[in-house]
Motif scaffolding. Structure first.
Motif, mmCIF file in Angstrom:
data_model
loop_
_atom_site.group_PDB
_atom_site.id
_atom_site.type_symbol
_atom_site.label_atom_id
_atom_site.label_comp_id
_atom_site.label_asym_id
_atom_site.label_seq_id
_atom_site.Cartn_x
_atom_site.Cartn_y
_atom_site.Cartn_z
ATOM 1 N N LYS A 1 12.903 90.360 -67.042
ATOM 2 C CA LYS A 1 11.790 89.399 -67.133
ATOM 3 C C LYS A 1 11.801 88.656 -68.469
ATOM 4 O O LYS A 1 11.283 87.557 -68.585
ATOM 5 N N TRP A 2 12.384 89.297 -69.463
ATOM 6 C CA TRP A 2 12.418 88.691 -70.797
ATOM 7 C C TRP A 2 13.816 88.796 -71.385
ATOM 8 O O TRP A 2 14.358 89.891 -71.519
ATOM 9 N N ILE A 3 14.422 87.635 -71.686
ATOM 10 C CA ILE A 3 15.709 87.606 -72.374
ATOM 11 C C ILE A 3 15.385 87.239 -73.821
ATOM 12 O O ILE A 3 15.024 86.101 -74.122
ATOM 13 N N GLN A 4 15.455 88.253 -74.697
ATOM 14 C CA GLN A 4 14.963 88.069 -76.065
ATOM 15 C C GLN A 4 16.059 87.602 -77.013
ATOM 16 O O GLN A 4 17.149 88.152 -77.020
ATOM 17 N N THR A 5 15.751 86.572 -77.805
ATOM 18 C CA THR A 5 16.704 86.094 -78.805
ATOM 19 C C THR A 5 16.365 86.743 -80.152
ATOM 20 O O THR A 5 15.275 87.277 -80.344
ATOM 21 N N GLU A 6 17.311 86.672 -81.075
ATOM 22 C CA GLU A 6 17.183 87.346 -82.369
ATOM 23 C C GLU A 6 16.272 86.632 -83.365
ATOM 24 O O GLU A 6 16.124 85.412 -83.297
ATOM 25 N N SER A 7 15.754 87.363 -84.325
ATOM 26 C CA SER A 7 14.946 86.785 -85.406
ATOM 27 C C SER A 7 15.444 87.349 -86.727
ATOM 28 O O SER A 7 15.124 88.478 -87.077
#
Ligand code: GYE
Length: 312
Positions: free
Chosen positions: A285-291
């Motif tokens: 549901k969530w494709i998380q990118t880096e921070s």
């Protein structure tokens, strides 16, 4: 002929996919890069990408989505300018069996069932990373912070504030003395910073600026310089996006820190849609990118040189 019949009965290949992208506008350098990277990522995969620029208006985004539905696109990408008010139009997309992917901003939890996946960073975390950097940098010293918020009602503005505030709550020496929206633009960032400087004794009582994006910070830096202040020295800066211009400012000693956000949201979104269309693979549901945090210690000139030309 028989050959034609066989060709027509094959399932859609990537080359035949058409995606409609309802983009917010071009308020920031990051946004411009996202648009241009989306085009190249689609071209790489031989996907036809139709981009509609909403000029910051949700009503234009809703119109664009309806038009994409009428055209029968294979998927819709949506960068939602604000988080509320999407349920009706996304239900229409769902009824038309067109999968929707959110890019870079979120919608309210009531809409969770109305999109396939969201490619975003953890924007609460971004605010916390910015806050932690400031807390660490000032040590235990008292520090009055002015905050330039993003677009009112945008998930990323709400969350970046929330994340930063969570760090402020744990550090009694940090205090947000002024907080106002600069709408994610340079011009507004400058204007609001000018008013903060006036209200804070010509800037003397400001220890740090936290901006929800680098573009507003670039505007704020200009305002500080025009007021005879030394941004990056008299007043600390921390912002989000990692656009080339903030690295230029960091290299010049006029900015201190930025939290990186990739402009490549479309690449993972296209991969998810292609796998979904070809094999029915349901993405998370969530494709998380880096921070990731960057400061003067990270060779800002080199980063500036490497980022320039990547769509910014
Ligand atoms: O940080 C800002 C842009 O939604 C993540 O929008 C995006 C934000 C980005 O205008 O520069």
């Amino acid at each position: 002929t028989a050959l034609v019949a066989i060709t027509l009965s094959l399932p859609a290949t990537a080359a035949e996919l058409t995606v409609g992208f309802s983009q917010i506008g071009s308020e920031s350098g990051w946004r411009a890069a996202e648009t241009s990277v989306s085009k190249s990522e689609a071209a790489k995969r031989k996907v036809t990408l139709k981009i509609a620029d909403a000029q910051q208006k949700q009503e234009n985004q809703i119109k664009a989505i309806r038009s994409f539905i009428a055209q029968g696109v294979d998927a819709i990408f949506l960068a939602p300018v604000v988080s509320s008010g999407w349920d009706a139009v996304l239900k229409e997309a769902k009824e038309a069996k067109i999968p929707v992917v959110l890019l870079d901003r979120d919608i309210d939890p009531s809409g969770k069932e109305l999109y396939l996946t969201a490619v975003t960073s953890d924007s609460v975390h971004e605010g916390a990373v910015a806050g932690e950097w400031l807390a660490k940098t000032v040590g235990g010293k008292a520090c009055n912070v002015v905050e330039l918020q993003g677009t009112v009602g945008a998930s990323v503005a709400t969350n970046r504030k929330k994340g930063f505030d969570s760090v402020v709550a744990k550090n009694a020496n940090l205090k947000v003395v002024r907080s106002q929206t600069g709408d994610f633009t340079r011009a507004k960032g400058k204007e609001v910073m000018e008013s903060f400087i006036k209200a804070e004794g010509g800037g003397k009582t400001i220890c740090a600026v936290y901006a929800h994006n680098d573009d507003m910070m670039v505007g704020a830096i200009q305002a500080m310089k025009e007021a005879g202040l030394k941004p990056g020295k008299d007043i600390l800066t921390v912002s989000i996006d990692a656009v080339p211009d903030i690295f230029k400012a960091i290299a010049a000693g006029e900015a201190n820190a930025t939290v990186e956000l990739t402009p490549n949201m479309a690449g993972p979104a296209l991969d998810a849609i292609m796998a979904y269309k070809a094999k029915g693979t349901v993405p998370p549901k969530w494709i998380q990118t880096e921070s990731k945090l960057y400061t003067a210690a990270d060779d800002p000139q080199k980063i500036y040189d490497s980022k320039k030309g990547l769509g910014y």
